[in-house]
Write an enzyme that holds these catalytic residues in place. Structure first.
Site, short mmCIF file in Angstrom:
data_model
loop_
_atom_site.label_atom_id
_atom_site.label_comp_id
_atom_site.label_asym_id
_atom_site.label_seq_id
_atom_site.Cartn_x
_atom_site.Cartn_y
_atom_site.Cartn_z
N LYS A 65 -15.68 -15.17 25.10
CA LYS A 65 -15.58 -13.70 25.11
C LYS A 65 -16.63 -13.02 25.98
O LYS A 65 -16.40 -11.95 26.51
CB LYS A 65 -15.67 -13.17 23.68
CG LYS A 65 -14.38 -13.39 22.89
CD LYS A 65 -14.33 -12.51 21.67
CE LYS A 65 -12.99 -12.62 20.96
NZ LYS A 65 -12.85 -13.94 20.28
N GLU A 103 -14.17 -2.13 19.69
CA GLU A 103 -13.82 -2.34 18.29
C GLU A 103 -13.90 -3.83 18.05
O GLU A 103 -13.80 -4.63 18.97
CB GLU A 103 -12.43 -1.80 17.98
CG GLU A 103 -11.30 -2.78 18.21
CD GLU A 103 -11.02 -3.06 19.68
OE1 GLU A 103 -11.19 -2.14 20.50
OE2 GLU A 103 -10.66 -4.21 19.99
N SER A 156 -12.58 -23.16 23.23
CA SER A 156 -12.97 -21.76 23.47
C SER A 156 -14.30 -21.36 22.85
O SER A 156 -14.95 -20.43 23.33
CB SER A 156 -11.86 -20.83 22.98
OG SER A 156 -11.54 -21.11 21.63
C1 LIG Z 1 -11.66 -14.50 19.88
C2 LIG Z 1 -11.55 -15.95 20.04
C3 LIG Z 1 -10.32 -16.58 20.35
C4 LIG Z 1 -9.02 -15.83 20.42
O1 LIG Z 1 -8.96 -14.83 21.39
P1 LIG Z 1 -8.13 -15.02 22.74
O2 LIG Z 1 -8.14 -13.69 23.34
O3 LIG Z 1 -6.76 -15.49 22.34
O4 LIG Z 1 -8.85 -16.04 23.54
C5 LIG Z 1 -10.29 -17.94 20.56
N1 LIG Z 1 -11.42 -18.68 20.43
C6 LIG Z 1 -12.61 -18.12 20.13
C7 LIG Z 1 -13.79 -19.01 20.01
C8 LIG Z 1 -12.72 -16.75 19.92
O5 LIG Z 1 -13.91 -16.22 19.61
#
Ligand SMILES: *Cc1c(COP(=O)(O)O)cnc(C)c1O
Length: 413
Positions: A100, A122, A389
């Site tokens: 993010k 938000e 992610s």
């Molecule tokens: C917020 C988040 C997601 C999901 O958000 P996307 O916009 O679909 O990427 C996935 N993995 C992590 C670690 C997150 O913090």
């Protein structure tokens, strides 16, 4: 790029000038916000073509976020399945622990360039709020984060983080006191302070140009992956796997491979307690097209078209919508979308922790859980790349409660 692939690439020119990916996307906002969106769009288009902006963005991605992130061979996980090689794109190694921050830094730099000194956002679980608060602290900008009071209660640690970073967290007491209500408050704020204020959105959702802009800031994930595969002489990957909430980590990872038709792209949604349970966040699997938060895409809705509350054990996937570009890729069958349950994701957390010494975020664990289904379909010389992610520290309480329940269950047997 060969001439052919360049021609292919130019065919994929999305979104169109009105912000549509096929029939998805657009700008469904109050009249009052149209000038703000147009201002944002033209500022972004100029910045995007300006090599100074690109090099500034890259500078902070390197020095502040810690990029490039590694592409790690998951040796023991690969041996566990005994099929294709599994590689992990390590977004968990980014500053603040997830992808993010890539987007937060990009948008805050754009805000600075537009001379907007007041940043609003938000947040639901608080992850996006923390990323924005982090970027604002770094650039010395005022930061206001709207958050449902219910969510503030559930996510105390992230509230403390944001405050420590100097952000003001505004509790939202209306409605269900969660993300949806916080979003409405943020939009209200933006309407009243359009001149001075930049609204940072955390995924590839919302009105045009956000889905395009957030995608472009996140494509660094896919670009690095492509380069790293080449450096390791692995060539073109066979399959890419990523979790999908709003869809930003997935689209950033997929995007540079879209024109390479032989690459299978799989987005994994959260089916929560199960597809039939009514408590899910599997938007593409179960939803129908509709409008939410300024954009047309697939949505979880009831018979009357009312948006349903989403459920997932993973706060970052707990959203009833999905980015419009994913809706388009889904209809085109260019990407596949599947889902896994809370239970399956929690098992995957344990597996990766034990096999690789990496504790994944619950969101990323959804992508990992799909390997159970995917890997038996693969063969030994194939390459699977999974976008990890984020890291799981933030989810330790949920994970520990689950393990605890499981071991008590085992005791009874
Ligand atoms: C917020 C988040 C997601 C999901 O958000 P996307 O916009 O679909 O990427 C996935 N993995 C992590 C670690 C997150 O913090």
């Amino acid at each position: 790029m060969t001439k052919d692939s360049r021609r292919e690439y130019q065919k994929y020119n999305m979104p169109d000038e009105k912000g549509y990916f096929g029939t998805y996307g657009g700008k469904f906002v109050p009249e009052l916000l149209m000038p703000a969106l147009s201002e944002l769009e033209s500022a972004y288009r100029v910045a995007n073509r300006d090599p100074r902006f690109t090099s500034e963005f890259n500078y902070y991605l390197n020095e502040f976020v810690g990029r490039p992130t590694r592409l790690t061979f998951a040796e023991r996980l690969t041996n566990h399945y005994r099929r294709a090689q599994i590689w992990l794109k390590r977004e968990d190694l980014c500053h603040t622990g997830a992808h993010k921050i890539n987007n937060a830094v990009g948008q805050v730099l754009l805000a600075q360039r537009m001379n907007k000194k007041r940043i609003i956002a938000e947040t639901g679980a608080g992850q996006h709020g923390v990323a924005v608060a982090t970027a604002c602290a770094r650039f010395g900008l005022e930061c206001i984060v709207y958050m449902g009071s219910e969510d503030m209660e559930r996510q105390k640690l992230n509230v403390e983080r944001m405050k420590l970073l100097g952000a003001k967290v505004r509790p939202v007491e209306s409605g269900s006191r969660t993300l949806k209500d916080a979003t409405n408050e943020a939009i209200r704020d933006w309407v009243t302070h359009v001149e001075s204020t930049f609204y940072v959105i955390g995924s590839v959702v919302g009105p045009h140009p956000y889905p395009m802009m957030v995608r472009n800031f996140q494509t660094v994930i896919g670009q690095e992956t492509k380069r790293q595969l080449e450096e390791k002489n692995l060539g073109t990957p066979d399959i890419l796997v990523a979790s999908v909430g709003g869809g930003s980590n997935a689209i950033g990872f997929f995007y540079p491979f879209i024109e390479e038709r032989q690459v299978r792209m799989i987005g994994v949604e959260a089916s929560g307690l199960g597809l039939q349970s009514g408590k899910t966040a599997a938007t593409l699997t179960l939803g129908r097209p509709g409008v939410l938060h300024g954009t047309r895409s697939y949505l979880l809705q009831d018979g009357e078209g009312q948006v349903k509350l989403a459920h997932s054990v993973s706060a970052g996937l707990d959203y009833p919508g999905v980015g419009p570009e994913h809706a388009w890729l889904y209809d085109q069958k260019r990407a596949e979308y599947v889902s896994v349950t809370d239970e399956e994701a929690l098992k995957a957390v344990e597996l990766l922790s034990r096999k690789e010494g990496i504790i994944p975020a619950l969101e990323s664990a959804h992508a990992l859980a799909w390997l159970e289904t995917l890997m038996p379909q693969t063969v030994e010389n194939q390459i699977v790349v999974l976008n990890l992610s984020g890291r799981g520290d933030k989810d330790m309480r949920t994970i520990a409660e689950h393990l605890d329940r499981e071991s008590r269950g085992a005791d009874r047997i």
